[in-house]
Design a protein around this motif. Structure first.
Motif, mmCIF file in Angstrom:
data_model
loop_
_atom_site.group_PDB
_atom_site.id
_atom_site.type_symbol
_atom_site.label_atom_id
_atom_site.label_comp_id
_atom_site.label_asym_id
_atom_site.label_seq_id
_atom_site.Cartn_x
_atom_site.Cartn_y
_atom_site.Cartn_z
ATOM 1 N N ASP A 1 -0.079 2.191 -1.211
ATOM 2 C CA ASP A 1 0.606 0.955 -0.870
ATOM 3 C C ASP A 1 1.956 1.324 -0.260
ATOM 4 O OD1 ASP A 1 1.039 -1.768 -0.759
ATOM 5 O OD2 ASP A 1 1.761 -1.917 -2.819
ATOM 6 N N SER A 2 2.635 0.333 0.261
ATOM 7 C CA SER A 2 3.973 0.542 0.829
ATOM 8 C C SER A 2 3.972 1.685 1.842
ATOM 9 C CB SER A 2 4.999 0.836 -0.280
ATOM 10 O OG SER A 2 4.991 -0.175 -1.247
ATOM 11 N N ILE A 3 2.960 1.698 2.695
ATOM 12 C CA ILE A 3 2.859 2.751 3.707
ATOM 13 C C ILE A 3 3.954 2.556 4.747
ATOM 14 C CG2 ILE A 3 1.405 3.780 5.493
ATOM 15 C CD1 ILE A 3 -1.030 2.877 3.781
ATOM 16 N N ASP A 4 4.757 3.587 4.928
ATOM 17 C CA ASP A 4 5.875 3.535 5.864
ATOM 18 C C ASP A 4 5.691 4.643 6.899
ATOM 19 O OD1 ASP A 4 8.736 2.642 6.524
ATOM 20 O OD2 ASP A 4 8.949 4.814 6.310
ATOM 21 N N SER B 1 5.074 7.939 4.562
ATOM 22 C CA SER B 1 5.253 7.952 3.115
ATOM 23 C C SER B 1 4.528 6.753 2.529
ATOM 24 C CB SER B 1 6.740 7.933 2.755
ATOM 25 O OG SER B 1 7.385 6.814 3.312
ATOM 26 N N ALA B 2 4.063 6.917 1.299
ATOM 27 C CA ALA B 2 3.308 5.848 0.637
ATOM 28 C C ALA B 2 3.367 6.050 -0.873
ATOM 29 C CB ALA B 2 1.868 5.838 1.127
ATOM 30 N N THR B 3 3.026 4.990 -1.596
ATOM 31 C CA THR B 3 3.000 5.010 -3.050
ATOM 32 C C THR B 3 1.572 4.792 -3.520
ATOM 33 O OG1 THR B 3 5.219 4.055 -3.123
ATOM 34 C CG2 THR B 3 3.916 3.905 -5.136
ATOM 35 N N LYS B 4 1.149 5.575 -4.519
ATOM 36 C CA LYS B 4 -0.196 5.374 -5.089
ATOM 37 C C LYS B 4 -0.159 4.182 -6.027
ATOM 38 C CE LYS B 4 -3.888 7.456 -7.750
ATOM 39 N NZ LYS B 4 -4.403 8.658 -8.421
ATOM 40 N N ILE C 1 -7.254 7.429 6.715
ATOM 41 C CA ILE C 1 -7.513 7.839 5.328
ATOM 42 C C ILE C 1 -6.673 7.002 4.368
ATOM 43 C CG2 ILE C 1 -7.271 9.733 3.661
ATOM 44 C CD1 ILE C 1 -9.603 10.067 5.655
ATOM 45 N N LEU C 2 -5.389 6.852 4.658
ATOM 46 C CA LEU C 2 -4.513 6.080 3.769
ATOM 47 C C LEU C 2 -4.965 4.633 3.651
ATOM 48 C CD1 LEU C 2 -0.959 7.428 4.682
ATOM 49 C CD2 LEU C 2 -2.240 7.837 2.572
ATOM 50 N N ASP C 3 -5.548 4.111 4.717
ATOM 51 C CA ASP C 3 -6.028 2.732 4.713
ATOM 52 C C ASP C 3 -7.189 2.553 3.732
ATOM 53 O OD1 ASP C 3 -5.838 0.064 5.768
ATOM 54 O OD2 ASP C 3 -7.718 0.457 6.827
#
Length: 196
Positions: free
Chosen positions: A161-164, A192-195, A154-156
């Motif tokens: 961005d900056s998926i950790d 964790s990630a940033t929109k 889903i995050l992909d």
């Protein structure tokens, strides 16, 4: 009750209930650091359980911020309210219900924590994208491999961005009759990630 600004309130300070989960102290500390909280922010705690994330986030964002804690388990909602009262926090609102139904009515957030969701984590991540400010952070605690896989997919596809990905395995000491031993806890994966 807790006179420190640093996260990591010991688990024994929280009111507990047998079937209501708690994000353990060390894992909670890492999740809070990944969120990059600041005073005045709006924070969701989805699947709040015992409210340990809500309490710690409420302290970090101070009285100018607001935490919206959501759980579909009445026992979790009541336990979170007890812990908020115990820590004397008034900047946290506790909502009973299914996050998939409640999230659309909430104000836009700076940070969204996603914990126990009863198998709806991927759907909640999708819904969270529209409720998160640009530059906002999402922090997801995961224990199942299947959930990890679906959330990464889903995050992909979403605007993150900056998926950790950090997997944490904690061992805690326990006194025995002959000395001290280390007991391992179940591993937790924190995404964790940033929109953008």
């Amino acid at each position: 009750m807790w006179n420190y600004k640093t996260p990591g309130i010991p688990d024994e300070h929280f009111e507990r209930a047998e079937k209501v989960p708690i994000t353990k102290e060390e894992v909670r500390t890492i999740q809070l650091s990944k969120a990059r909280l600041k005073p005045g922010q709006i924070v969701y705690d989805i699947g709040c359980g015992s409210g340990s994330i809500s309490v710690e986030a409420g302290i970090q964002i101070e009285s100018t911020g607001k935490v919206l804690a959501i759980d579909y388990d009445e026992n979790a909602v009541e336990l979170t309210k007890k812990n908020l009262k115990k820590f004397n926090l008034s900047n946290v609102s506790v909502l009973f219900g299914n996050a998939k139904e409640k999230i659309s009515d909430l104000e836009i957030a700076d940070v969204i924590f996603i914990g126990g969701t009863g198998g709806d984590t991927s759907d909640i991540v999708k819904l969270s994208e529209n409720k998160l400010k640009t530059g906002g952070r999402i922090v997801i605690g995961i224990i199942l491999i299947e959930t990890l896989y679906s959330v990464l997919q889903i995050l992909d596809t979403l605007k993150f961005d900056s998926i950790d990905i950090t997997q944490v395995t904690i061992s805690k000491s326990r006194k025995t009759t002959t000395g001290t031993m280390m007991l391992a806890r179940n591993p937790v994966t924190i995404i964790s990630a940033t929109k953008v």
